[in-house]
Design a protein around this motif. Sequence first.
Motif, mmCIF file in Angstrom:
data_model
loop_
_atom_site.group_PDB
_atom_site.id
_atom_site.type_symbol
_atom_site.label_atom_id
_atom_site.label_comp_id
_atom_site.label_asym_id
_atom_site.label_seq_id
_atom_site.Cartn_x
_atom_site.Cartn_y
_atom_site.Cartn_z
ATOM 1 N N SER A 31 69.857 16.263 -16.576
ATOM 2 C CA SER A 31 68.538 16.828 -16.302
ATOM 3 C C SER A 31 68.130 17.802 -17.400
ATOM 4 N N ILE A 32 66.830 17.974 -17.497
ATOM 5 C CA ILE A 32 66.294 18.927 -18.460
ATOM 6 C C ILE A 32 65.361 19.892 -17.724
ATOM 7 N N PRO A 33 65.415 21.154 -18.083
ATOM 8 C CA PRO A 33 64.520 22.121 -17.433
ATOM 9 C C PRO A 33 63.081 21.922 -17.897
ATOM 10 N N VAL A 34 62.164 21.983 -16.952
ATOM 11 C CA VAL A 34 60.734 21.906 -17.249
ATOM 12 C C VAL A 34 60.034 22.981 -16.430
ATOM 13 N N GLY A 35 59.853 24.124 -16.943
ATOM 14 C CA GLY A 35 59.127 25.226 -16.324
ATOM 15 C C GLY A 35 59.257 25.422 -14.836
ATOM 16 N N ILE A 36 58.934 24.414 -14.039
ATOM 17 C CA ILE A 36 58.905 24.557 -12.586
ATOM 18 C C ILE A 36 60.152 24.016 -11.904
ATOM 19 N N GLY A 37 61.078 23.490 -12.664
ATOM 20 C CA GLY A 37 62.290 22.924 -12.081
ATOM 21 C C GLY A 37 63.024 22.081 -13.100
ATOM 22 N N TYR A 38 63.692 21.070 -12.613
ATOM 23 C CA TYR A 38 64.478 20.200 -13.484
ATOM 24 C C TYR A 38 64.031 18.757 -13.314
ATOM 25 N N LEU A 39 63.931 18.077 -14.434
ATOM 26 C CA LEU A 39 63.567 16.669 -14.454
ATOM 27 C C LEU A 39 64.830 15.876 -14.753
ATOM 28 N N ASN A 40 65.158 14.918 -13.876
ATOM 29 C CA ASN A 40 66.313 14.070 -14.163
ATOM 30 C C ASN A 40 65.823 12.656 -14.453
ATOM 31 N N PHE A 41 66.741 11.811 -14.829
ATOM 32 C CA PHE A 41 66.368 10.480 -15.280
ATOM 33 C C PHE A 41 66.730 9.376 -14.288
ATOM 34 N N GLY A 42 67.000 9.753 -13.043
ATOM 35 C CA GLY A 42 67.336 8.771 -12.015
ATOM 36 C C GLY A 42 66.238 7.755 -11.774
ATOM 37 N N GLU A 43 64.988 8.214 -11.760
ATOM 38 C CA GLU A 43 63.865 7.295 -11.519
ATOM 39 C C GLU A 43 63.775 6.237 -12.609
ATOM 40 N N VAL A 44 64.123 6.605 -13.832
ATOM 41 C CA VAL A 44 64.095 5.623 -14.927
ATOM 42 C C VAL A 44 64.990 4.436 -14.580
ATOM 43 N N ALA A 143 58.314 10.764 -11.205
ATOM 44 C CA ALA A 143 57.862 9.388 -10.984
ATOM 45 C C ALA A 143 57.071 8.871 -12.187
ATOM 46 N N VAL A 144 56.208 9.710 -12.733
ATOM 47 C CA VAL A 144 55.391 9.305 -13.884
ATOM 48 C C VAL A 144 56.275 9.057 -15.107
ATOM 49 N N VAL A 145 57.176 9.975 -15.388
ATOM 50 C CA VAL A 145 58.082 9.811 -16.531
ATOM 51 C C VAL A 145 58.997 8.609 -16.297
#
Length: 165
Positions: A31-44, A143-145
Amino acid sequence: MSTTDGPMLNARVVAMSAVVAAAVTVSTMVSIPVGIGYLNFGEVVIYTAAFLFGGVVGGLGGGVGAAAADVILGYGMFAPVTFVAKGIEGFIVGRLAGDSIRSKAIAVAAGAPFMIAAYVLTVAYLEGIPLAIPELAIDILQAVVGFAVALPLSRSLQSRLPELQ
């Protein structure tokens, strides 16, 4: 490459679901931090698997893999919600996605709200409504990423992977 024309479960579908679950687990843990939380790559990985192999693999691999990541990362209380949310999301995306970009976008637009609603409602219940607002934003972003990366990734992998029938 979908399982819609063949049997729902066969040895290849179960094996591919296990491989996808492992990939979802690992990609969710990155995961990577993005201001409001963490974005992970599971959806990919969930969307890629759903596009390539259909709803059963997308659902089983997505649900089991993401729930396993929750347990490994110490968020076991979210694992049951994750299993259901990501499982339904992957199944819907895989069942609805066709070959066109438009059909894949529609499939994600139909499947992602299940994941988003499950997490937002769970966070609102467990941690309060104020924390559910950033959860909503990060889940939509994820979801968008996920769609933006899964689309070209699945296209590049399509001719290199076996059929599951």
